[in-house]
Design a protein around this motif. Structure first.
Motif, short mmCIF file in Angstrom:
data_model
loop_
_atom_site.label_atom_id
_atom_site.label_comp_id
_atom_site.label_asym_id
_atom_site.label_seq_id
_atom_site.Cartn_x
_atom_site.Cartn_y
_atom_site.Cartn_z
N LYS A 194 46.90 16.24 104.26
CA LYS A 194 47.40 16.73 103.07
C LYS A 194 46.46 16.86 102.28
CE LYS A 194 51.30 17.07 99.70
NZ LYS A 194 52.68 16.20 99.23
N ASN A 195 46.13 14.76 102.56
CA ASN A 195 44.80 14.68 101.33
C ASN A 195 43.33 14.77 101.56
OD1 ASN A 195 47.18 13.55 99.36
ND2 ASN A 195 47.22 11.87 100.87
N ALA A 196 43.64 15.14 102.84
CA ALA A 196 41.93 15.59 103.39
C ALA A 196 41.08 16.62 102.52
CB ALA A 196 41.58 15.86 104.87
N LYS A 197 39.85 16.45 102.45
CA LYS A 197 38.19 17.38 101.46
C LYS A 197 38.41 18.01 102.59
CE LYS A 197 37.63 14.20 97.54
NZ LYS A 197 38.43 12.95 98.23
N PRO A 198 37.51 19.83 102.43
CA PRO A 198 37.11 20.49 103.94
C PRO A 198 36.23 19.35 104.06
CG PRO A 198 38.06 21.35 101.64
CD PRO A 198 37.59 20.33 101.27
N GLY A 199 36.27 19.51 105.16
CA GLY A 199 34.92 17.89 106.26
C GLY A 199 35.05 17.25 106.44
N ASP A 200 36.45 16.37 105.92
CA ASP A 200 36.66 15.54 106.39
C ASP A 200 37.00 14.83 108.02
OD1 ASP A 200 36.58 14.31 103.79
OD2 ASP A 200 38.32 14.23 103.32
N ALA A 201 36.82 14.50 108.26
CA ALA A 201 36.93 13.70 109.75
C ALA A 201 38.10 12.99 109.64
CB ALA A 201 36.93 12.98 110.34
#
Length: 305
Positions: A194-201
């Motif tokens: 939910k909190n991840a940004k695009p491209g986050d692992a």
């Protein structure tokens, strides 16, 4: 805190190099000075060691590769083995001219293997390399169940299988019902997604890489004695709260490698070298970086044990 001035993350640049089998390996670079390659561990990408890179960047040119299958690097491909890791590292070393290397956990084993066969490596530091003295079924036999669960889309269950197999969690995990552990892991994954940004692992995107870490662990089990032919200077690092099943190998390596130093950090755990995060609240990269600074700037040792 260190007294030197840290560079800003904006100075990071990204480059690509082609490994022997055609796989593209991405690496990020920061700093000025002699070259150091920092290889990340399991469930990580290069960006999990940015803090340590920034600590060192005033005195070294620090290169942070994404190991294959992660970040901006290419896929694993067929026939994965420790040799693929060695070839990937060699490609980065040839491209950058670096002679110093750091590895942690699974990458620590790959770095030690590379030091056996790549004369361009002059100094090696490894933090709790994932080397076991014999093929212990609990530590290497979890991969089949993990693969089944991943194939069925049960990512949380697969993560629990790997954590239990590798004894990565606190002792209470061994007595908690597996279903409860899976449910809790699923909640953590959903929150992270939910909190991840695009491209986050994330745990979800990195979970498939654990299969290959299991393959590497099994391949290198029982091989501690082969490192007697390492000619590079080696620094063995670990934490007093590190993974207990890795400590015997550190002791064996200390007796086996000709030119070796060993340091144990009081109070630090297996994730000490990585950036502080919700998943790694006990990270102390500045402490590990200070020891790397000492080792990589010291004059050549005459052969210590």
């Amino acid at each position: 805190m260190t007294t030197h001035e840290r560079p800003q993350a904006a100075e990071l640049t990204t480059s690509f190099v082609t490994s022997d089998d055609g796989t593209q390996i991405a690496f990020h670079t920061i700093g000025h000075g002699p070259g150091i390659v920092l290889l990340h561990g399991s469930m990580e990408t290069a960006r999990n060691h940015l803090a340590m890179a920034q600590e060192l960047a005033d005195a070294f040119t620090v290169h942070l590769p994404d190991r294959r299958g992660r970040g901006q690097s290419g896929p694993y491909g067929d026939g994965y083995s420790v040799q693929k890791e060695v070839e990937d590292l060699d490609a980065v070393l040839r491209e950058t001219g670096a002679h110093y290397v750091f590895g942690v956990s699974a990458s620590g084993v790959a770095v030690l293997q590379a030091a056996r066969v790549l004369p361009r490596i002059h100094k090696v530091a490894v933090y709790e390399p994932a080397l076991i003295l014999e093929d212990i079924p609990q530590l290497t036999g979890w991969v089949d169940r993990f693969d089944r669960e991943m194939a069925e889309g049960k990512v949380a269950a697969g993560l629990v299988t790997s954590m239990l197999g590798l004894r990565l969690g606190p002792p209470i995990m061994n007595v908690m019902p597996r279903g409860l552990l899976t449910w809790l892991t699923g909640l953590l994954m959903k929150s992270e997604d939910k909190n991840a940004k695009p491209g986050d692992a994330t745990m979800r995107t990195l979970a498939p890489t654990l299969h290959y870490e299991g393959v590497l662990l099994a391949e290198m089990a029982g091989t501690a004695d082969i490192f007697a032919d390492v000619q590079a200077e080696v620094l063995l690092l670990g934490g007093s709260k590190g993974l207990p099943f890795l400590k015997p190998a550190l002791s064996r390596l200390e007796k086996t490698i000709p030119n070796v130093q060993r340091v144990e950090f009081p109070g630090l755990d297996h994730g000490a070298s990585a950036d502080v995060s919700k998943a790694n609240t006990a990270g102390r990269p500045e402490v590990v970086a200070a020891e790397l600074r000492r080792f990589f700037t010291s004059a050549a040792a005459t052969g210590t044990r």
